[in-house]
Design a protein around this motif. Structure first.
Motif, short mmCIF file in Angstrom:
data_model
loop_
_atom_site.label_atom_id
_atom_site.label_comp_id
_atom_site.label_asym_id
_atom_site.label_seq_id
_atom_site.Cartn_x
_atom_site.Cartn_y
_atom_site.Cartn_z
N VAL A 855 0.78 -1.56 0.08
CA VAL A 855 -0.19 -0.28 -0.05
C VAL A 855 0.65 0.76 -0.20
O VAL A 855 1.53 1.48 0.58
CB VAL A 855 -1.09 -0.39 1.29
N PHE A 856 0.43 2.18 -0.33
CA PHE A 856 1.33 3.27 -0.71
C PHE A 856 -0.35 4.68 -1.00
O PHE A 856 -1.02 4.86 -1.31
CB PHE A 856 2.18 3.74 -1.87
N CYS A 857 0.52 5.69 0.34
CA CYS A 857 -0.43 6.43 0.13
C CYS A 857 0.06 7.69 0.50
O CYS A 857 0.53 8.27 0.97
CB CYS A 857 -1.50 6.59 1.81
N ALA A 858 -0.43 9.34 -0.05
CA ALA A 858 0.02 10.46 -0.48
C ALA A 858 -1.28 11.44 -0.32
O ALA A 858 -2.47 11.29 -1.24
CB ALA A 858 0.38 10.87 -1.55
N CYS A 859 -0.79 12.24 0.06
CA CYS A 859 -1.73 13.52 0.94
C CYS A 859 -1.07 14.91 -0.03
O CYS A 859 -0.16 15.00 0.10
CB CYS A 859 -2.31 13.52 2.03
N GLY A 860 -1.82 15.69 -0.17
CA GLY A 860 -1.54 16.95 -1.31
C GLY A 860 -1.49 18.22 -0.18
O GLY A 860 -1.86 18.20 1.19
#
Length: 895
Positions: A855-860
């Motif tokens: 899993v990979f998660c990114a938030c602006g």
């Protein structure tokens, strides 16, 4: 002194002894000279000490300003003044002996030499003994102490490195002299050579003791014109198991503070000008420093009252002194502090020069910790005050001025230059990396305790001065702890006690006869003790683990021996199985003990090779190389060496070639049992390379070339190839590792182990050549070409991944929430896709997964979300295993 008069105290401490000795002062302090010269006994109204003076006084002379400064100081060098000192004592029956190293290799409990008497002290089985070349004697011993670092340069009298001109007499009343003769010489030197007026001379009654009060006695401290010049100690008593008795051989231990003597004799306004007169004359004009500033002289007269280590009290006392002397704070900062800094640099450089010359190096462990602190402090002062001078330049001049007395310093200048260059680079790097750290800590803190100071120094190289400087630039005032540097150093020298591997308590047994020193491989022995898997015999051929050499293996009564350990004088054999109830091991039974000959030979080969590697490393790298640890095993061996930098491939190759060169030319290994004094005088303190304990009789292992010249000698209890040197065959270095700051580990093989290793290496090379379909000698080229091809392929793959990521970004950048599974996409590709989307859309939140559960998660930046919290929310706290931050998180879906 009434013979046999033992002090009776309820509590063994200095206050109790001082009071007890004071009651019987005629027995403990009185000398005929006092009566002859008219000295009377008084009590100080300020500190309560008893003292002797020819003038009636209310105070003992310790609490007054310096009054020995001269309008026109006497010009005399350090070496010339030593000649005056030594000549006086030679005329009075003393022998002059050379200094001992500042690194106290012969004392397991001390790293640095802190007093001249330490030169002659040897501790064996917890008992103090003495080893001396002459009686009585004087020695120009350089000592290193680091408890007053902040005071150095400021008080006019503190040094980290100084000469204790030791005057010693041993074994009284059998030999030497005692208090009467000592004080007679003391008085004569002070009044006739140093020029002290009789009316200015004061003798304080006091007590000296070892830290544990195992030895102690009265002492007389000599003061004149506000300064202590010498302390004459009369070591008279010992305390064993709580019982006080007279020493059989008493010791006169006079520690003349030579730098202070020179200061008093010359009459300068501080000791640094007397000690470093040549350096000051050379650099003063270039650095635009006014050493004759009348403001400094006003401050210098009372500077001895300061103790900068007591931070709060020192500041208030400093302000008071400046006010009393009419010195403005601004003048103090601009005119006096640069002088203080330069004096500290001179002192710190000299200490480093002696330490590096004697084999110590700056590091973050052991005594090297102290050296790095003073080196960085000196570098910090040079930078802060923009002094156009280098540590190396100062060291070269110091070595030149001390050449007639300490010629060894000049031989160590090249090493010092390399060390300083590397340390300076590290310091600059740590300062750059630490600037943000300091800023961050200052934003939260205005008070720094020992824990914070230690963290800043250990992790980032930040000295207290640098911290204060950065704070001042921000207009902040910091509260600092007392004893800044002591806070950093605290706990650094804690001793780690090696735990025994034997898990039982032994009954009282007879000493084991050590047949292994006769290289025996078999023995008929009697069982003295057997319990569980532990066996003790009356005699044994099994070498017990020690000095880095692992234990012999073999059999006793056909049962396997897998280890042997020495507990006191008893060798305990560790069996593979429990034999405690086996009748063959009943107490009194006779058994056959047989050592595994192949293992014994390999261990001996590796032990001799270890000594050879140590000598070869010193030959290639320099005399600063010292052995910090070893392991001699069946398949390979290792040696840990002190060195200021990671070993280069060229250095490793040269060490290996030198070692094999010695073997090819022919070496001779020998073992001698020598008296400790004989061993030290013949081979020097290099015999303690392996950290051998300085026993009265020492087993010295030497390696000589074919001409008989010894090039390595060590106190060693291990087994070696005596008369069978050819078995070593060759040595091969198989790996090197920087195990921690200041220490390199060298792993190597020798003899049969080398053949085994290189056979295996050759087979591996053959397999690679066969796989690559090339000749063996062309294997490297083929592997290199393949690696370059793979690198080119990965480069293209990365470009493809970026292109795919850009396509996804273009497609989904308009969405504020993107969640999808990307099949077999690798994690690196998911990271690129998610990062590209949030780069284009600052409000976007992206959660990607692949078929492997990654899993990979990114938030602006404008999303208002935390990536780690978002991943946990969407997958469930128990469903997401991983970590991250507000911007990005990665992990796996829990099964």
């Amino acid at each position: 002194m009434v013979e046999g008069m033992i002090p009776k105290v309820e509590k063994l401490d200095k206050d109790s002894l001082r009071a007890e000795f004071g009651k019987s002062y005629k027995e403990y302090y009185w000398v005929e000279l006092f009566g002859k010269e008219g000295f009377e006994r008084y009590k100080c109204l300020k500190c309560g000490k008893n003292f002797w003076s020819t003038k009636k006084r209310d105070a003992c002379g310790e609490h007054e300003a310096y009054s020995f400064f001269k309008a026109k100081p006497v010009k005399i060098s350090y070496v010339e003044f030593w000649k005056k000192y030594a000549e006086f004592f030679r005329k009075n029956g003393h022998t002059e002996v050379p200094r001992y190293p500042v690194v106290s290799r012969w004392r397991q409990d001390l790293y640095f030499t802190i007093a001249s008497i330490q030169d002659f002290q040897r501790i064996e089985n917890g008992n103090m003994g003495f080893e001396y070349a002459a009686n009585p004697l004087v020695v120009p011993q350089i000592c290193l102490r680091f408890s007053d670092i902040e005071n150095v340069g400021v008080t006019g009298k503190h040094f980290t490195g100084f000469m204790m001109a030791g005057q010693h007499s041993f074994d009284y009343p059998n030999n030497g002299y005692w208090r009467e003769k000592c004080i007679e010489l003391n008085y004569k030197f002070l009044t006739e050579v140093l020029g002290v007026k009789k009316g200015d001379l004061v003798y304080h009654e006091d007590v000296w003791a070892m830290g544990d009060f195992s030895e102690f006695g009265p002492c007389l401290e000599s003061f004149a014109n506000g300064i202590e010049l010498v302390n004459s100690v009369f070591t008279q008593f010992e305390c064993v198991n709580g019982k006080i008795s007279e020493l059989k051989g008493r010791v006169v231990d006079v520690g003349w503070g030579f730098d202070r003597l020179l200061w008093f004799y010359t009459g300068y306004d501080n000791a640094y000008r007397a000690v470093f007169s040549g350096e000051i004359e050379k650099f003063g004009k270039r650095l635009n420093l006014d050493f004759d500033d009348p403001l400094f002289r006003k401050f210098a007269a009372v500077s001895g009252e300061l103790d900068i280590t007591e931070a709060k009290e020192a500041k208030s006392r400093l302000v008071q002194i400046l006010k009393e002397e009419g010195i403005k704070l601004d003048d103090y900062e601009k005119r006096l502090k640069p002088l203080h800094a330069f004096y500290a640099i001179l002192d710190h450089t000299r200490s480093l020069l002696f330490a590096i010359s004697d084999g110590a190096l700056p590091s973050n462990i052991g005594g090297g910790y102290n050296l790095r602190i003073i080196l960085r402090r000196a570098l910090g002062f040079i930078e802060k005050y923009r002094f156009d001078v280098s540590i190396t330049e100062i060291a070269r001049l110091e070595a030149q001025s001390l050449l007639p007395l300490y010629p060894e310093l000049s031989r160590s200048l090249d090493t010092l230059e390399k060390v300083v260059a590397i340390e300076k680079e590290r310091y600059e790097r740590s300062k750059q990396n630490s600037s943000k750290i300091i800023e961050g800590m200052l934003s939260k803190n205005k008070k720094f305790g020992p824990k914070e100071l230690r963290l800043l120094y250990e992790s980032y190289g930040v000295t207290p001065e640098l911290l204060i400087e950065v704070a001042a630039q921000r207009g902040m005032h910091l509260e600092m702890p007392q004893n800044w540097y002591e806070s950093i150093l605290e706990g650094d020298f804690a001793k780690k006690v090696k735990a025994t591997k034997i898990g039982i308590e032994l009954p009282k047994l007879a000493k084991t006869e050590q047949l292994y020193y006769d290289y025996a491989l078999k023995a008929d022995a009697k069982v003295l003790f057997a319990s569980k898997n532990y066996v003790a015999l009356d005699k044994t051929p099994f070498y017990p683990e020690g000095g880095g050499q692992l234990a012999d293996h073999g059999t006793i009564a056909e049962a396997k021996v897998i280890d042997a350990q020495k507990i006191g004088d008893i060798v305990v054999h560790v069996m593979e199985k429990d034999v405690g109830h086996d009748k063959k091991f009943a107490a009194g039974s006779m058994v056959k003990a047989i050592v595994d000959e192949d293992r014994r030979n390999r261990l001996m080969i590796h032990h001799t090779a270890t000594h050879l590697m140590n000598a070869s490393s010193r030959e290639v790298l320099g005399k600063h190389i010292w052995q910090e640890g070893t392991l001699k095993d069946y398949a390979k061996a290792r040696i840990d060496l002190t060195h200021y930098d990671k070993l280069s491939n060229d250095e490793v190759l040269r060490i290996e070639r030198v070692a094999n060169g010695h073997i090819a030319d022919g070496i001779k290994v020998d073992v001698e049992w020598l008296d400790r004094g004989d061993a030290e005088s013949r081979f020097g303190f290099v015999i303690y390379q392996g950290h051998g304990v300085p026993a009265k009789k020492m087993r010295i292992v030497t390696i000589a070339d074919k001409g008989g010249k010894v090039f390595d000698a060590q106190a060693c209890g291990g087994l070696h190839l005596v008369g069978r040197e050819s078995r070593i065959g060759m040595v091969g270095i198989i790996d090197t590792l920087r195990i921690h700051d200041g220490v390199d580990r060298v792993e190597f093989v020798a003899g049969p182990a080398a053949l085994d290793y290189f056979d295996k290496e050759n087979a591996e090379l053959g397999a690679i050549a066969q796989e690559m379909n090339v000749e063996r000698m062309k294997s490297f080229g083929a592997v290199k070409a393949s690696r370059e091809a793979y690198a080119e392929m990965f480069k293209k793959l990365n470009l493809a991944n970026e292109a795919i990521a850009n396509i996804f970004a273009e497609q989904f950048s308009a969405k504020d929430s993107v969640e999808m599974e990307l099949g077999k996409a690798p994690k690196e590709m998911m990271r690129k896709i998610a990062s590209s989307i949030v780069d284009k859309n600052k409000k976007a939140v992206v959660l990607l997964a692949n078929s492997s559960g990654e899993v990979f998660c990114a938030c602006g930046e404008a999303s208002g979300k935390s990536a780690i919290e978002y991943a946990k929310e969407k997958l469930g706290k128990k469903g997401f295993v991983g970590g991250g931050s507000k911007k990005a998180a990665e992990g796996k879906i829990a099964k």
